[in-house]
Design an enzyme around this catalytic site. Sequence first.
Site, PDB file in Angstrom:
ATOM      1  CE  LYS B 183       6.799 -15.959   4.604  1.00 56.43           C
ATOM      2  NZ  LYS B 183       5.547 -15.823   3.801  1.00 56.43           N
ATOM      3  N   GLY B 239      -0.125  -6.219   5.148  1.00 58.98           N
ATOM      4  CA  GLY B 239      -0.985  -7.375   4.941  1.00 58.98           C
ATOM      5  C   GLY B 239      -2.212  -7.299   5.827  1.00 58.98           C
ATOM      6  CB  SER B 240      -4.530  -9.914   6.921  1.00 57.36           C
ATOM      7  OG  SER B 240      -3.714 -10.787   7.692  1.00 57.36           O
ATOM      8  NE  ARG B 241      -7.908  -5.302  13.805  1.00 53.16           N
ATOM      9  CZ  ARG B 241      -8.922  -4.498  14.133  1.00 53.16           C
ATOM     10  NH1 ARG B 241      -9.743  -4.061  13.191  1.00 53.16           N
ATOM     11  NH2 ARG B 241      -9.113  -4.111  15.379  1.00 53.16           N
ATOM     12  N   GLY B 243      -2.512 -11.208  10.339  1.00 53.90           N
ATOM     13  CA  GLY B 243      -1.095 -11.469  10.103  1.00 53.90           C
ATOM     14  C   GLY B 243      -0.216 -10.447  10.800  1.00 53.90           C
ATOM     15  N   GLY B 244      -0.600  -9.181  10.696  1.00 54.87           N
ATOM     16  CA  GLY B 244       0.191  -8.127  11.326  1.00 54.87           C
ATOM     17  C   GLY B 244       0.225  -8.269  12.835  1.00 54.87           C
ATOM     18  CD  GLU B 263      -0.827  -0.585   4.770  1.00 53.42           C
ATOM     19  OE1 GLU B 263      -1.912  -1.136   5.016  1.00 53.42           O
ATOM     20  OE2 GLU B 263      -0.330  -0.496   3.652  1.00 53.42           O
ATOM     21  CB  CYS B 300      -3.643  -0.542   1.943  1.00 48.63           C
ATOM     22  SG  CYS B 300      -2.337  -1.666   1.501  1.00 48.63           S
ATOM     23  CD  GLU B 391      -8.884  -4.118   4.658  1.00 47.88           C
ATOM     24  OE1 GLU B 391      -8.257  -4.492   5.677  1.00 47.88           O
ATOM     25  OE2 GLU B 391      -8.326  -3.686   3.639  1.00 47.88           O
TER      26      GLU B 391
END
Lengths: 529, 529
Positions: B183, B239-241, B243-244, B263, B300, B391
């Site tokens: 994606k 990506g972001s927390r 999104g993950g 991650e 990251c 973050e």
Amino acid sequence: MLNGEMFIGAAAVRGEHGSVRGYNPATGEDLEPAYGLASAAEVDRACALAWAAFDTYRDTPLEQRAAFLERIAQNILDLGDALVERAMAESGLPRARIEGERGRTVGQLRLFAEVVREGSWLEVRLDSAQPQRQPLPRSDLRQRHIAVGPVAVFGASNFPLAFSVAGGDTASALAAGCPVVVKAHSAHPGTSELVGRAIRDAAAQCGMPEGVFSLLFAERDNAVKLVTDWRIKSVGFTGSRGGGMSLVRACAGRPEPIPVFAEMSSINPVFLLPAALKERAESIGKNFIASLTMGAGQFCTNPGLVLTLEGPETDAFLRSASAALEASAGATMLTAGIHRAYEQGVAKIAANEQVKTIARGTAGTTKHACQGGLFLATAADFLADPEMQEEIFGAASLVVACKNLDEMRAVAERLEGQLTATIQMEAEDEAIARSLLPTLERKAGRILVNGYPTGVEVCHAMVHGGPFPATSDARMTSVGTLAIRRFLRPVCYQDLPQALLPQALRDDNPLQLPRRLDGRLALPEQGKA
Amino acid sequence: MLNGEMFIGAAAVRGEHGSVRGYNPATGEDLEPAYGLASAAEVDRACALAWAAFDTYRDTPLEQRAAFLERIAQNILDLGDALVERAMAESGLPRARIEGERGRTVGQLRLFAEVVREGSWLEVRLDSAQPQRQPLPRSDLRQRHIAVGPVAVFGASNFPLAFSVAGGDTASALAAGCPVVVKAHSAHPGTSELVGRAIRDAAAQCGMPEGVFSLLFAERDNAVKLVTDWRIKSVGFTGSRGGGMSLVRACAGRPEPIPVFAEMSSINPVFLLPAALKERAESIGKNFIASLTMGAGQFCTNPGLVLTLEGPETDAFLRSASAALEASAGATMLTAGIHRAYEQGVAKIAANEQVKTIARGTAGTTKHACQGGLFLATAADFLADPEMQEEIFGAASLVVACKNLDEMRAVAERLEGQLTATIQMEAEDEAIARSLLPTLERKAGRILVNGYPTGVEVCHAMVHGGPFPATSDARMTSVGTLAIRRFLRPVCYQDLPQALLPQALRDDNPLQLPRRLDGRLALPEQGKA
């Protein structure tokens, strides 16, 4: 020797949050003594001790850790017949089985001691610095695996020794360097106390930090409290799909989610290929029933599904299997609850209009005896009814008759994840077997030819795992030496001075470990690997 | 060369489910062409093709699979400057960075080709039969690892090449034998199309099954549809927390849950030990800011937290860092959204009454330039306010001043999981460093001495991973050759005839693999390992 106590670190404690007793499923008698259940504060204390022990324990020299595992094994043997008799009384399992299981448990601990010493599990990788590299120099990078943290282990009902307090989960977690908090299975509290004491004593004898091991008796709420305690970093579980998934969900919902290694549900399909049936339908029928009824069918790897092709050879197989099953004595099941669930499962499939009851075993003479069951359905009906795939824990199996090989492959493709898949074949069946293999590899953790899935060897190559719902993590195994990997994670060290590096990563390889040096696998000079 | 197309297997397709355009964050201009987004039916088709390709692709000879990875690398290079320019335009990143990232991407593919050929990742284990063993004979047991199934990979915004369409997740999944459905990240659709075509063409050139790779542009709903499709067996995400975790939750809720390797979030603490500061406060300040502001801090592993001891050396460090930051030019951020989130994060911490703003960078001249920020708080206030650990993606860092080493250790112990932890030290600091190490090992995937965490080497020993929330699975890494393990699972073969065994497990070791024989690691006779 039985005091109704659990062990919170070194302390023997009687819980006061309710109680539970052992129960003899052969006689229906409650057993002495009563076991007090842990309060939330006691769960908390076990976790605190495990956490306090973690940094010390994971840093113990490999030799010392191996000796600890061996001491546990010896202490279990030293319990002698008291352990065997209590386990028999609490489980309804016969002496030979319990003695065999004890041997397996002890052997497993000793095997993990060897694994600890050999050290491959540290997976040492050293990439050398390249200070002259352009456009940027490369740092010195070194990797080893370390223990993830304290592990909660749930004893399983069906192996009161080998999958319980000192079973494979505990052995592999301790080998990895993780303190363990065991939640004892309520079906065998006395066995759990005896083995728990053996571990507690071994920890003291080997100078391990107190919190390296605790044993709790606990009801559901406090079991959830255990796995959601922030200090617990992983969970090992063997049991039902419902029980496993409730732990998976509880751990996924933590502020810090943690992995749960739940070994749950499998019906272990057996494929009877045409030449094999032609050659030996009768012996396959007999041996299949022996595997099905062994231990009242109370194995994760019990063959609950048979796939075969319609025809006279299958009829011969069914005749042989029926005769063997009808001659089989109903063995005592582990608990009243398991017996009840088995009866319900059998009643449900027998009531399915698309399913024919082919044979039943004898009723058995003990209070909770397992009356085996053999059932038959067509592949078309099986494909149309997902409920036919539901595991019945006990000596029941469904034979699915396929019109042709395409239908057999379609059924294989429709199966959920499994611990095992078995092929009965002759040389003439090779092409068929080959065409099934890709599907079986995708579906199962272990593929057998001309054997039966019950009996799980504890060795290096074993996989007791598989895609969901066989387990919650198909990338792991709960039996065999690879089981240690569940409780390890990699850490990389960049440009650390030699003096700060862990021994495993030092240039001179003082632990004599196999290492990957700039990508190239290298064995230690002498001796060990 | 840019057609606004995605690739569903071999077919170039224009999605018609809405569209998205690239955007130049330096100029604020939209870029041509428009990219059509995938419909649910197109997601379904990509998954169907991946599934159809799986059994074939995972069985490709190692040499052929390695050549496929190398062909992808070459095709990316052959795109020449068109790729570099498009990636620069879509990301705001400078030429040197994009060229370096291309080198890394190509090198990563080639490294995984070597890994595929060498074959250690198959983890072959053979346990020999013991037909005479008492009381029961032992079967012949063999283990290898196989690919888990089709993998969904999410391109990351901050590495339009190395963590995107042909990045580490794709390279390691293809190496493992898994078809990949990418994606694309909407921030660099043109770069994605170019690289996607390079992979699509490589698949055709190397005779791979069509579904081995697809590239989709998709909005959120269809991204969720992708990861919840039954044929997808694993997910790679950087990506972001938020999104993950949304992917983790979606995949945990599937009828068959699957692992997500996300991650996510890390502030990468840097510990400044006293002797190091005494020796070189000024250069540490300068080098730290260079690491902080590199790439507008969009890594990251960006050092978002500094732990130091109150005192004149820390004052000197702050002066040096402030001067360096104030002199730094504000670099263009990747997207308008990332820039907005950065500004909000900085405004929030600046508004925190316990936090002092020490320095800001220059504002920058492009539309979405990152104005760096350096902030200061006491350890006591940090310990009292978990929000200070959040973050801020970009060139902002918080310095936490500790009264003493105990307080520094308490802060370390309070940290969430991290990708990295860095120690700046001199020989005199060794005892302090040693006392911190156990905590840092528990908290981080990589520990550095006297470096800076930005810059992640692609090699064998690298760990780009760490405890939650750094990643969703601390047992894995998304960079380095161990990343292949995320997409593998063990399968055991019991008593299979040689002819049915996969080549990797045959007695004569035709693939010349390292093997564990009855527990003993053995290198192949000649050549490879």
